[in-house]
Design an enzyme around this catalytic site. Sequence first.
Site, PDB file in Angstrom:
ATOM      1  N   HIS A  73      24.087 -55.630 -14.948  1.00 55.17           N
ATOM      2  CA  HIS A  73      23.756 -54.210 -14.890  1.00 55.17           C
ATOM      3  C   HIS A  73      24.886 -53.407 -15.504  1.00 55.17           C
ATOM      4  CE1 HIS A  73      23.295 -50.288 -12.466  1.00 55.17           C
ATOM      5  NE2 HIS A  73      22.485 -50.245 -13.507  1.00 55.17           N
TER       6      HIS A  73
ATOM      7  N   HIS B 173      25.935 -51.743  -6.948  1.00 53.23           N
ATOM      8  CA  HIS B 173      24.647 -51.056  -6.768  1.00 53.23           C
ATOM      9  C   HIS B 173      23.663 -51.949  -6.025  1.00 53.23           C
ATOM     10  CE1 HIS B 173      26.540 -49.638 -10.613  1.00 53.23           C
ATOM     11  NE2 HIS B 173      26.454 -48.510  -9.946  1.00 53.23           N
TER      12      HIS B 173
HETATM   13  S1  FES Z   1      26.824 -53.326 -11.643  1.00 51.83           S
HETATM   14 FE1  FES Z   1      25.824 -54.836 -10.537  1.00 51.83          FE
HETATM   15  S2  FES Z   1      24.145 -53.838  -9.677  1.00 51.83           S
HETATM   16 FE2  FES Z   1      25.092 -52.322 -10.861  1.00 51.83          FE
END
Ligand code: FES
Length: 175
Positions: A117, A136
């Site tokens: 992500h 997150h």
């Molecule tokens: S950086 Fe891993 S869930 Fe957002």
Amino acid sequence: MKTRDEEQGCAGCKASSTPKWRQDFPIDWEGDHYVTRREMVKFLTLGSLLLASANWVTVVASKLLHRGSHVERLLGSASDLEKAGSMLFRYPTNDDPCIAVRTPEGNLVAYSQVCTHLSCAVVYDRTENGFFCPCHHGLFNLAGQPIAGPPTRPLPRVQLVQRGDQIFAVGMETL
Ligand code: FES
């Protein structure tokens, strides 16, 4: 009777009446912007060759970099991994954090620790039986697939080989 210079247009006389700067830059402004078809074809041909060469350089460079990701590296002992539950290591370079775990089925798996992500570090979560990203609340299963939270792409897998009690990383693959 005309002299020889007069018959030939007096080239020397004309040159001497031309200013010095004009002799150094003999191109007329109109002629300066005139591009012949031959010049245009030459320009396009050379430009195409240059782009093709740049593509080849890019391909060769990426092959060489990719080859570096298949360097074999000793990670540690399987017995240490069993005790700790997970093992952190760096592969293929010291800037690439990775994590290895033994699945409940007994398989040894390892992935890049960089969340797909926004690049936080994932950690092994025994209760969730997967890799948890605290930034997150992303979650990946033990196959590296995203199953919760914002990540949509799987974790890059590290190929492992076990010889006796020793575990080696031998390559990377993007799922
Ligand atoms: S950086 Fe891993 S869930 Fe957002």
